[in-house]
Design a protein around this motif. Sequence first.
Motif, PDB file in Angstrom:
ATOM      1  N   PHE A  85      24.246  13.240  81.333  1.00 15.88           N
ATOM      2  CA  PHE A  85      24.576  14.320  80.403  1.00 15.88           C
ATOM      3  C   PHE A  85      23.658  15.522  80.627  1.00 15.88           C
ATOM      4  CE2 PHE A  85      26.352  10.524  78.396  1.00 15.88           C
ATOM      5  CZ  PHE A  85      27.670  10.956  78.258  1.00 15.88           C
ATOM      6  N   ASP A  94      25.058  17.343  83.796  1.00 17.84           N
ATOM      7  CA  ASP A  94      26.260  18.137  83.531  1.00 17.84           C
ATOM      8  C   ASP A  94      25.940  19.419  82.765  1.00 17.84           C
ATOM      9  OD1 ASP A  94      27.806  16.377  84.923  1.00 17.84           O
ATOM     10  OD2 ASP A  94      29.106  15.797  83.261  1.00 17.84           O
ATOM     11  N   ASP A  95      24.997  19.348  81.812  1.00 17.46           N
ATOM     12  CA  ASP A  95      24.592  20.565  81.097  1.00 17.46           C
ATOM     13  C   ASP A  95      23.978  21.573  82.067  1.00 17.46           C
ATOM     14  OD1 ASP A  95      25.483  19.605  78.706  1.00 17.46           O
ATOM     15  OD2 ASP A  95      23.538  19.601  77.705  1.00 17.46           O
ATOM     16  N   ARG A 140      25.190  10.499  73.146  1.00 16.43           N
ATOM     17  CA  ARG A 140      25.431  11.663  74.002  1.00 16.43           C
ATOM     18  C   ARG A 140      25.343  12.955  73.201  1.00 16.43           C
ATOM     19  NH1 ARG A 140      30.337   9.114  74.083  1.00 16.43           N
ATOM     20  NH2 ARG A 140      32.027   9.996  72.839  1.00 16.43           N
ATOM     21  N   SER A 167      27.685  15.361  73.420  1.00 17.58           N
ATOM     22  CA  SER A 167      29.012  15.948  73.232  1.00 17.58           C
ATOM     23  C   SER A 167      29.769  15.130  72.191  1.00 17.58           C
ATOM     24  CB  SER A 167      29.778  15.978  74.567  1.00 17.58           C
ATOM     25  OG  SER A 167      29.764  14.711  75.170  1.00 17.58           O
ATOM     26  N   SER A 200      33.376  14.401  86.218  1.00 15.01           N
ATOM     27  CA  SER A 200      33.195  15.671  85.513  1.00 15.01           C
ATOM     28  C   SER A 200      33.752  16.784  86.397  1.00 15.01           C
ATOM     29  CB  SER A 200      31.715  15.954  85.247  1.00 15.01           C
ATOM     30  OG  SER A 200      31.141  14.953  84.452  1.00 15.01           O
ATOM     31  N   ARG A 254      32.783  19.544  77.131  1.00 17.25           N
ATOM     32  CA  ARG A 254      31.565  20.195  76.618  1.00 17.25           C
ATOM     33  C   ARG A 254      31.534  21.602  77.177  1.00 17.25           C
ATOM     34  NH1 ARG A 254      26.850  19.831  74.022  1.00 17.25           N
ATOM     35  NH2 ARG A 254      24.856  20.270  75.014  1.00 17.25           N
ATOM     36  N   GLN A 261      35.086  15.951  81.088  1.00 20.75           N
ATOM     37  CA  GLN A 261      34.590  14.637  81.521  1.00 20.75           C
ATOM     38  C   GLN A 261      35.618  13.557  81.199  1.00 20.75           C
ATOM     39  OE1 GLN A 261      31.216  14.969  78.909  1.00 20.75           O
ATOM     40  NE2 GLN A 261      29.814  15.567  80.537  1.00 20.75           N
TER      41      GLN A 261
END
Length: 281
Positions: A31, A34-35, A88, A90, A105, A168, A177
């Motif tokens: 996570f 991905d951010d 998580r 999100s 993702s 997200r 995702q």
Amino acid sequence: MEQHLSLLRQDEWRIIDHSSLGPHFDAKQSFAIDDTLCAFVGKGESSPVMRSWVHHNTIVLGIQDTRVPYLQDGVQFLKEQGYRVIVRNSGGLAVVLDEGVLNLSLILRESEKGIDINRGYDTMWELVRFMFKEYNVQIDAYEIVGSYCPGSYDLSIDGKKFAGISQRRLRNGIAVQIYICVNGSGAKRAEIIQGFYEKTLKKDETKFAYPEINPATMASLSELLQTELTVSEVMFNVLTTLKDLSGRIYAEGLREEEQEMYEKNFIRMKERNEKAFKDLL
């Protein structure tokens, strides 16, 4: 369909494959990654990214799942079943990750006109339909009541859910995702989440309506297609599909400046988890 296709038809896709990092790869890292990628894709410093990831024996809770009346009992139950537990950053509710579940993702840049939320979901649905078109099955997208983490973009075949999509949005970047249950028993995964809610709710009334899990509503693709699929085969499908639909694909890990932001995001994820579970320590 063409407008959804246009989001898959990028000039190039940057591929980051984290699907074979093994049991020590922590879902909190995913996570945070991905951010980080959302930020760099969002400001135009990276091509759109397709990242794949697999985590062993992990239950990912949503924020609402940490507000159940008896969280400690549920976390204890999951640990007894051999699962790590994280929360998580999100939306959505509890899901099961293990070595038979492939996560993808798609990280895209918000355009000037904006990418509305349904179009993000539709893009991932479209990708999955392309990936499995040779099987001549209809892959539907609607809420499967009785599944875990139900949503309007549950992906199913003949009414049985095998995948769920979330989104997200961060700093002009969008991470769409999906988790895809590739092999193993969908019902057994659902029984784990069913047990979690039984332990944490104990039939108490709550303001938030948690799902009543019916394990029969869930299955893996191997079960639904009646063929033994592996995560690596599905991964190959992802790459060939994106290559067919776009100009080119190339593999590249996190760059130095992305690595620096990732470290900060990972600390944030760890702090979020410590806060969520602080009363259980």
